[in-house]
Design a protein around this motif. Structure first.
Motif, PDB file in Angstrom:
ATOM      1  N   ARG A  91       0.911  -1.330   0.067  1.00 57.22           N
ATOM      2  CA  ARG A  91       0.083   0.233  -0.143  1.00 57.22           C
ATOM      3  C   ARG A  91       0.942   1.307  -0.090  1.00 57.22           C
ATOM      4  N   HIS A  92       1.957   1.050   0.826  1.00 57.46           N
ATOM      5  CA  HIS A  92       2.809   2.373   0.844  1.00 57.46           C
ATOM      6  C   HIS A  92       3.503   2.591  -0.558  1.00 57.46           C
ATOM      7  N   ARG A  95       1.015   3.882  -2.750  1.00 53.67           N
ATOM      8  CA  ARG A  95       0.618   5.240  -2.576  1.00 53.67           C
ATOM      9  C   ARG A  95       1.532   6.323  -2.997  1.00 53.67           C
ATOM     10  N   SER A  96       3.013   5.715  -2.897  1.00 49.52           N
ATOM     11  CA  SER A  96       4.095   6.670  -3.383  1.00 49.52           C
ATOM     12  C   SER A  96       4.114   6.588  -5.080  1.00 49.52           C
ATOM     13  N   ARG A  98       1.082   6.616  -6.876  1.00 51.06           N
ATOM     14  CA  ARG A  98      -0.288   7.071  -7.266  1.00 51.06           C
ATOM     15  C   ARG A  98      -0.439   7.289  -8.665  1.00 51.06           C
ATOM     16  N   ASN A 110      -5.850  -0.073  -0.577  1.00 50.18           N
ATOM     17  CA  ASN A 110      -6.044   0.850   0.525  1.00 50.18           C
ATOM     18  C   ASN A 110      -7.204   0.305   1.451  1.00 50.18           C
TER      19      ASN A 110
ATOM     20  N   PRO B 226       5.869  10.892   0.474  1.00 55.68           N
ATOM     21  CA  PRO B 226       4.462  10.244   0.831  1.00 55.68           C
ATOM     22  C   PRO B 226       4.308  10.938   2.335  1.00 55.68           C
ATOM     23  N   PHE B 231       0.544  15.192   0.525  1.00 52.14           N
ATOM     24  CA  PHE B 231       1.107  14.359  -0.470  1.00 52.14           C
ATOM     25  C   PHE B 231      -0.193  13.779  -1.385  1.00 52.14           C
ATOM     26  N   SER B 235       0.018  13.641  -5.767  1.00 56.77           N
ATOM     27  CA  SER B 235       0.168  12.723  -6.516  1.00 56.77           C
ATOM     28  C   SER B 235      -0.950  12.921  -7.436  1.00 56.77           C
TER      29      SER B 235
END
Lengths: 309, 479
Positions: A91-92, A95-96, A98, A110, B226, B231, B235
């Motif tokens: 998930r991290h 997310r980074s 996206r 998520n 992040p 953040f 994004s």
């Protein structure tokens, strides 16, 4: 695309595949240990060994405590391969990056993360539902990837990570069977042996596939053959290696880069296409699998190097 | 304090809704509170699911929170908006001319309009920028001008945000959420769309690329990473304009040009929409301890090989002491009176003002000149005696760091609370884009709402929420 993003996608793919595998491994182990003549923990012990996480385990590795091992493999954040760690990292990573994944892919991961605490609580009463839920998340994730991602680098890297991880996992899962010690020599080929192989097949959803592929009854030779050499079986080493080569081929066409990873992947493929199950059994299944794991691992390093992760 | 003006009911809390709200009020009559609450929960679920979160500093427990979203829209008439946007364009043009001048020939100081020390001793003033000309002479490409309302025709600028204003993703997400939750209601109004903001942003970014970049400029959004509170927005924007979201270490400098590390090898970067503060963008020129920036970026910038959006040094324009001079600044550069008035402001650096402020602390709002996000401010009327006395000490110790304003009765807007609909104070942050071909504003902006009864602080980091903002054309003026 950005190298960092490629790395995140690759690892997102690996971690979801690994979470799914850990769930299946434990599922198989619990079934092993329910069989008669089992000492009630050798299945779990072999799953623990196959996952290769002993270095991170704080308890006694010789006399494993069943609940402690389950907790360690599912919920311990100090174990980088535990399901909770895999979900958190996937998930991290999603997310980074996206921007590189679709909304559907991110939402799947998520929601898994948001729902985790509750599922964890319920797992105390019913571990099977928890394991089924993890597999469901992995399926939802795969579906989101397949159905929504543009066929371009982000898709390829996420798939590549999954394929490398899956090859690794299949080899380990087969090795579990090797690690499970039968009570006595004469049980080989007997009903316990048979039941163990069945449990393993079920855990990778391949029981029916086996019936289709092999007209004769269940035999260890055939199961190993299917899981290593039959590329129609999506978890087989042959299928994984085929996909790895296909994906690297796509990237080669796009980037013009042709490096160590391409070469190693081709070599891994030829190792599988130029031998057969008889040779492997003669050579030693465990030895064959160990070599494969080492080669696959090196391929992972070369990919990171080639794409500047 | 007199009762605040209400966006829906006007001055007197009367029977009839104001023009822009007529259709909405009719719709509201047919819907139960229970139904509204259900929709509110659905909205929260959508936000949580899609990860529309922000982080609050110094709050470890809630690493990621969703910003509270109120489902009652803030509605502005087309006429009101058109007047507002004229004032906004004028103000942003003046800000850009001011920045160009301050870092250039400094005519405004020569004319004696601004005291020298206010500029030179200001921590937001970047002396390094005096020898650098941003491509196309655009400085504050993206401005968020905070507007408050106190009466039917009384709009004021409360703050100018000329550094890296945030919140535009909420403007877009709020609209999308409303469209999902209330398709029928939306259909009944002619709401000016906001969905094209990412396209407008991308067009603006491309327009300010260096002239020597050749062909197709490559733009990127640069984020601290992040763990940054905004953040999600970084994004979101990169995603919607279709460019890479980079961190400092994804970039490198070679031959005074910026490249990003890609799986295809190095790719040249022409425009950086950075959401990293000035202090951190280049450790060789600003904070040497920064791990977030790109060493050598400013050298590439000085060579004219890359555009930084917004330009470094724009913070001087949103300094609150400078703000107090904005009417003069607008007049100086545009030759006309400012269409949008300022809120009356006392500069505590001046002895008379300081005395007045100290004497009237319980009635005033006091702010740090370089503060943002609602941190380091005192709202006199809602503070305890102890808080006021504590603040007084800071004020006496460093008066030049503060300004004070009368406590405004910000307009209210009906908001769904635990006890049903109730008025809550709101402000408005429109986003203004300035490229090489002029200014563009997406109608409306972000409405922020102070969810606590009586509170005037709308910042998301201080428990504020957001509302969808509608500019509607199909209504009768007046009422």
């Amino acid at each position: 695309m950005l190298s960092r993003a490629a790395s995140s996608l690759y690892w997102m793919g690996r971690h979801i595949e690994r979470a799914d595998f850990t769930a299946r491994l434990i599922d198989a182990a619990i079934k092993f240990d329910m069989l008669p003549y089992s000492d009630g923990q050798s299945g779990l012990k072999s799953a623990f060994d196959a996952a290769g996480v002993g270095n991170y385990y704080q308890g006694d590795c010789q006399n494993l405590d069943k609940n402690a091992v389950l907790d360690f493999m599912l919920f311990d954040e100090t174990n980088p391969s535990s399901i909770i760690s895999c979900f958190a990292k996937a998930r991290h990573d999603a997310r980074s990056v996206r921007t590189a994944v679709t909304r559907e892919v991110f939402e799947t991961l998520n929601e898994a993360w948001i729902g985790f605490a509750k599922k964890r609580k319920d797992a105390k009463k019913d571990i099977n539902s928890f394991l089924a839920w993890v597999e469901e998340i992995a399926r939802g994730y795969d579906g989101a990837i397949q159905r929504t991602m543009l066929r371009s680098e982000p898709f390829w890297f996420a798939r590549l990570g999954a394929a490398i991880e899956r090859a690794d996992n299949t080899a380990r899962l087969l090795d579990v069977k090797y690690h499970v010690l039968l009570p006595r020599e004469d049980y080989v080929g007997g009903p316990i042996d048979h039941a163990q192989w069945t449990a393993l097949l079920r855990s990778v959803s391949a029981e029916t596939a086996y019936r289709w592929l092999y007209r004769e009854g269940l035999s260890s030779r055939n199961v190993a053959d299917m899981m290593i050499f039959r590329d129609v079986m999506p978890r087989s080493l042959a299928a994984c290696v085929l996909e790895i080569n296909l994906l690297l081929g796509r990237m080669r066409a796009q980037t013009g880069l042709n490096g160590a990873a391409d070469w190693q992947a081709r070599q891994l493929q030829s190792k599988i296409t130029t031998t057969n199950i008889e040779n492997v059994i003669q050579y030693g299944l465990h030895e064959f699998l160990s070599e494969f794991l080492a080669d696959n691992n090196n391929l992972g390093f070369s990919i990171a190097e080639q794409f500047m992760f | 304090m007199k009762k605040a003006f209400d966006e829906m009911w006007g001055d007197w809390g009367g029977e009839d809704p104001r023009g822009p709200y007529v259709n909405f009020a009719a719709w509201l009559e047919d819907i139960s509170n229970e139904d509204l609450n259900l929709r509110k929960q659905a909205a929260e679920h959508i936000f949580r699911k899609t990860g529309i979160t922000f982080a609050v500093y110094s709050n470890e427990e809630a690493e990621e929170r969703i910003i509270p979203f109120d489902i009652i829209p803030r509605i502005i008439s087309g006429k009101e908006w058109d007047d507002l946007s004229e004032g906004l364009i004028q103000r942003v043009n003046a800000i850009n001319m001011f920045l160009s001048d301050i870092y250039g020939s400094r005519e405004i100081m020569k004319a004696g309009i601004l005291p020298d020390d206010l500029i030179y001793s200001n921590p937001q003033f970047r002396l390094q920028m005096t020898n650098i000309n941003p491509p196309h002479d655009v400085w504050a490409h993206i401005c968020g001008i905070d507007i408050v309302r106190t009466g039917a025709n009384d709009f004021y600028v409360l703050e100018d945000n000329a550094r890296t204003p945030s919140g535009v993703s909420y403007m877009l997400e709020d609209r999308e959420a409303m469209e999902r939750l209330f398709p029928n209601l939306i259909e009944k109004h002619k709401i000016r769309p906001v969905e094209h903001y990412p396209d407008a942003l991308h067009r603006m970014l491309r327009s300010v690329a260096p002239n020597n970049c050749g062909g197709d400029p490559r733009c990127v959004v640069m984020t601290p990473g992040p763990y940054n509170s905004a953040f999600y927005e970084h994004s979101f924007l990169a995603d919607h304009i279709g460019v890479e979201l980079v961190e400092g270490h994804d970039l490198f400098v070679r031959d005074r040009q910026v490249f990003m590390r890609s799986t295809n090898g190095p790719l040249k970067v022409d425009v950086i929409y950075r959401r990293v503060d000035d202090d951190f963008i280049d450790p060789l020129m600003f904070d040497p301890n920064s791990m977030l920036g790109l060493p050598g970026l400013m050298d590439c910038y000085a060579a004219g090989n890359v555009t930084i959006v917004n330009a470094p040094g724009t913070g001087i324009a949103d300094d609150k002491a400078i703000y107090s001079y904005m009417p003069e600044i607008v007049k100086f550069y545009t030759g006309k009176d400012a269409k949008l008035p300022n809120v009356e402001t006392y500069r505590c650096r001046e002895a008379d003002s300081l005395k007045y402020v100290l004497d009237n602390l319980p009635e005033l709002v006091v702010k740090l000149v370089d503060g943002s996000g609602g941190y380091g401010m005192l709202v006199g009327p809602t503070s305890t005696k102890a808080q006021i006395e504590d603040f007084r000490k800071h004020l006496i110790a460093e008066p030049h760091r503060f300004i004070a304003q009368p406590t405004l009765a910000l307009s209210t807007c009906p908001t769904l609370t635990e006890k049903g609909l109730a008025p809550r104070h709101v402000d408005l942050r429109p986003f203004i884009l300035t490229g090489s071909k002029g200014v563009e504003i997406v109608p409306g902006g972000l409405t922020r709402v102070a969810l606590t009864e009586g509170s005037l602080v709308v910042n998301s980091s201080q428990g504020g929420g957001t509302k969808d903002t509608w500019v509607v054309d199909d209504i009768v003026e007046g009422a």
